[in-house]
Design a protein around this motif. Structure first.
Motif, short mmCIF file in Angstrom:
data_model
loop_
_atom_site.label_atom_id
_atom_site.label_comp_id
_atom_site.label_asym_id
_atom_site.label_seq_id
_atom_site.Cartn_x
_atom_site.Cartn_y
_atom_site.Cartn_z
N PRO A 121 5.91 -13.81 27.25
CA PRO A 121 6.49 -14.60 28.34
C PRO A 121 5.50 -15.56 29.01
CG PRO A 121 6.29 -12.28 28.96
CD PRO A 121 6.07 -12.36 27.49
N ALA A 122 4.20 -15.27 28.90
CA ALA A 122 3.21 -16.13 29.55
C ALA A 122 2.46 -17.01 28.55
CB ALA A 122 2.21 -15.28 30.34
N HIS A 123 3.01 -17.12 27.34
CA HIS A 123 2.32 -17.90 26.30
C HIS A 123 2.15 -19.36 26.73
CE1 HIS A 123 0.97 -18.95 22.27
NE2 HIS A 123 1.82 -19.93 22.26
N GLU A 124 3.23 -19.99 27.13
CA GLU A 124 3.15 -21.40 27.53
C GLU A 124 2.35 -21.56 28.82
OE1 GLU A 124 5.97 -20.02 26.50
OE2 GLU A 124 6.13 -21.06 24.57
N PHE A 125 2.46 -20.57 29.69
CA PHE A 125 1.69 -20.64 30.94
C PHE A 125 0.19 -20.79 30.64
CE2 PHE A 125 -1.01 -18.39 33.97
CZ PHE A 125 -0.69 -19.01 35.16
N PHE A 126 -0.30 -20.00 29.71
CA PHE A 126 -1.73 -20.05 29.41
C PHE A 126 -2.11 -21.28 28.59
CE2 PHE A 126 -1.76 -15.60 30.78
CZ PHE A 126 -2.91 -15.59 31.55
N LEU A 127 -1.19 -21.75 27.77
CA LEU A 127 -1.46 -23.00 27.06
C LEU A 127 -1.69 -24.12 28.06
CD1 LEU A 127 0.98 -23.29 24.00
CD2 LEU A 127 -1.50 -23.00 24.01
N GLU A 128 -0.77 -24.23 29.01
CA GLU A 128 -0.86 -25.30 30.01
C GLU A 128 -2.09 -25.11 30.90
OE1 GLU A 128 -0.66 -27.46 33.53
OE2 GLU A 128 -0.37 -25.29 33.55
N ARG A 129 -2.33 -23.88 31.32
CA ARG A 129 -3.47 -23.59 32.19
C ARG A 129 -4.78 -23.92 31.50
NH1 ARG A 129 -6.70 -18.79 33.68
NH2 ARG A 129 -7.02 -18.76 35.94
N ASN A 130 -4.84 -23.60 30.22
CA ASN A 130 -6.05 -23.86 29.46
C ASN A 130 -6.34 -25.37 29.41
OD1 ASN A 130 -8.21 -22.77 27.80
ND2 ASN A 130 -7.21 -23.85 26.09
N VAL A 133 -7.51 -26.55 32.96
CA VAL A 133 -8.87 -26.16 33.32
C VAL A 133 -9.89 -26.92 32.49
CG1 VAL A 133 -10.51 -24.24 33.35
CG2 VAL A 133 -8.15 -23.87 34.09
N ARG A 134 -9.57 -27.09 31.21
CA ARG A 134 -10.50 -27.79 30.34
C ARG A 134 -10.68 -29.24 30.79
NH1 ARG A 134 -9.00 -28.37 24.15
NH2 ARG A 134 -8.12 -26.29 24.50
N ALA A 135 -9.58 -29.86 31.18
CA ALA A 135 -9.65 -31.25 31.63
C ALA A 135 -10.46 -31.39 32.91
CB ALA A 135 -8.23 -31.80 31.84
N SER A 136 -10.23 -30.49 33.86
CA SER A 136 -10.94 -30.63 35.14
C SER A 136 -12.42 -30.29 34.97
CB SER A 136 -10.28 -29.76 36.21
OG SER A 136 -10.53 -28.40 35.95
N MET A 137 -12.71 -29.36 34.05
CA MET A 137 -14.10 -29.05 33.78
C MET A 137 -14.80 -30.23 33.12
SD MET A 137 -16.17 -26.36 34.03
CE MET A 137 -15.07 -24.95 33.94
N GLY A 138 -14.12 -30.88 32.22
CA GLY A 138 -14.67 -32.07 31.58
C GLY A 138 -14.92 -33.17 32.59
N ASP A 157 -16.81 -33.04 26.68
CA ASP A 157 -15.70 -32.16 26.28
C ASP A 157 -16.21 -30.88 25.62
OD1 ASP A 157 -13.71 -33.87 27.26
OD2 ASP A 157 -13.84 -35.11 25.45
N GLN A 158 -17.22 -31.04 24.78
CA GLN A 158 -17.81 -29.86 24.15
C GLN A 158 -18.43 -28.94 25.19
OE1 GLN A 158 -20.69 -30.27 21.04
NE2 GLN A 158 -19.15 -30.21 19.43
N LEU A 159 -19.15 -29.54 26.14
CA LEU A 159 -19.81 -28.72 27.16
C LEU A 159 -18.78 -28.01 28.03
CD1 LEU A 159 -22.41 -27.77 28.40
CD2 LEU A 159 -22.46 -29.81 29.84
N ALA A 160 -17.66 -28.69 28.31
CA ALA A 160 -16.61 -28.06 29.09
C ALA A 160 -16.07 -26.83 28.36
CB ALA A 160 -15.47 -29.06 29.34
N ILE A 161 -15.85 -26.96 27.07
CA ILE A 161 -15.38 -25.82 26.29
C ILE A 161 -16.42 -24.70 26.29
CG2 ILE A 161 -14.82 -25.06 23.94
CD1 ILE A 161 -13.52 -27.78 23.48
N GLU A 162 -17.68 -25.08 26.14
CA GLU A 162 -18.74 -24.07 26.11
C GLU A 162 -18.78 -23.30 27.43
OE1 GLU A 162 -22.85 -25.43 25.55
OE2 GLU A 162 -23.43 -23.65 26.69
#
Lengths: 198, 198
Positions: A121-130, A133-138, A157-162
């Motif tokens: 039930p939270a599959h899409e929630f975490f896709l979107e959240r990920n 977060v990745r965008a704001s970290m970048g 982008d790589q550093l954000a993922i790391e």
DNA sequence: GTCTATAAATCGATAGAC
DNA sequence: GTCTATCGATTTATAGAC
């Protein structure tokens, strides 16, 4: 059919109480390992009584996740008010805050892994959240690069993922073994990153 | 009571088949989200037929985890034969191998988070595994430091935790979004670490 | 808003025949 | 080694009274 603009009620203390109790339960057992009867029992209502406030189990866990997520966002943004923190300051603050609430960290760690299954039930929630977060970290990293806080030749982008991976991985180890110095390892990495040492 | 030393049989093809099918199932649903009936059905046997080979569900998932863990260890050690690889080479090889078998990565990622719960059948398994991996990673780092491959002022135990966290966190993001360049991010970090850059 | 009662399905595990 | 049959417990959700 005409409605006077009603004052938005706090949705009742019951609802808040259920969200708290359910968060604690899901943090341990995840979605699959937690029964509605168990949550209801800890709240002090019957299981159909619980379903009066959240019509399905899916709606309950989604409400819990969204509620906690918003809460955490608000806290971190309030912490920095109108300032423009560096990547290091942001992540340091996040780590320090996480260290004070293992239950919240556990809720997201356990549920995120469980939610890798597409039918969760939270599959899409975490896709979107990920993605979010990745965008704001970048964006944080790029702003640091523009200000000369971080080296310009780093792939933002790589550093954000790391850095996201580091946070999540540290949380998992810390939950498993609380003697792991989550903040120490994180800050050591961030310091060296800013210093451009290694 | 006297026994001639029997030739150890391969425990039968059925057993191996069950371990394969169960690994695939547990990788998606974890322990809680996978039923014995589902595994049995995919094997082509009845559910009590399945329980003839593994008397309980707990014994099945533990057998799956131990089997896959040993398999992976053997592969990595065979890959380096009698050489003494650096931390970077070891982790690079591990990353490349992981990229070829998402199912195995998923099995351990999903089950490890689920097993944070103390009553989970694999709870102790992951406690022990975590200690073991952390110790061997620390040993790799220290050996590199003695050989001058890594800076001597690094805290080996902290770095071991950081690198484990990075691996686990990258795996989670990669499983959620296969477009994430797991090996690229890992190797970028390892290269800079060895170069002593940042 | 909360309850009792219950439906309907699924689960892990056992008994016992073949 | 594999099956059928079944037990007993648990689960989510609904019906309907109060």
């Amino acid at each position: 059919m005409t409605r006077a603009p009603r004052t938005r009620r706090p949705a009742g203390a019951r609802r808040e109480q259920i969200l708290d109790v359910a968060a604690a339960a899901f943090a341990v057992g995840g979605y699959r390992g937690t029964s509605l009867a168990e949550v209801a029992s800890r709240v002090g209502v019957s299981q159909p009584g619980l379903l009066h406030h959240f019509p399905t189990k899916d709606s309950l866990i989604l409400a819990v996740l969204r509620h906690r997520d918003l809460d955490d966002d608000r806290h971190l943004e309030a912490h920095f008010a109108d300032a423009t923190p560096t990547t290091r300051d942001w992540l340091t603050a996040m780590g320090r805050r996480n260290e004070t609430q293992p239950e919240l960290v556990r809720l997201f760690t356990v549920t995120a892994a469980e939610a890798l299954a597409p039918e969760h039930p939270a599959h899409e929630f975490f896709l979107e959240r990920n993605r979010r977060v990745r965008a704001s970290m970048g964006a944080l990293v790029r702003r640091d690069q523009e200000r000369g806080v971080l080296a310009a030749d780093l792939d933002a982008d790589q550093l954000a993922i790391e850095l996201m991976a580091l946070m999540n991985g540290l949380q998992l180890q810390w939950l498993r073994d609380p003697s792991v110095d989550m903040c120490g390892v994180l800050e050591a990495r961030l310091d060296r990153l800013v210093a451009g040492e290694r």
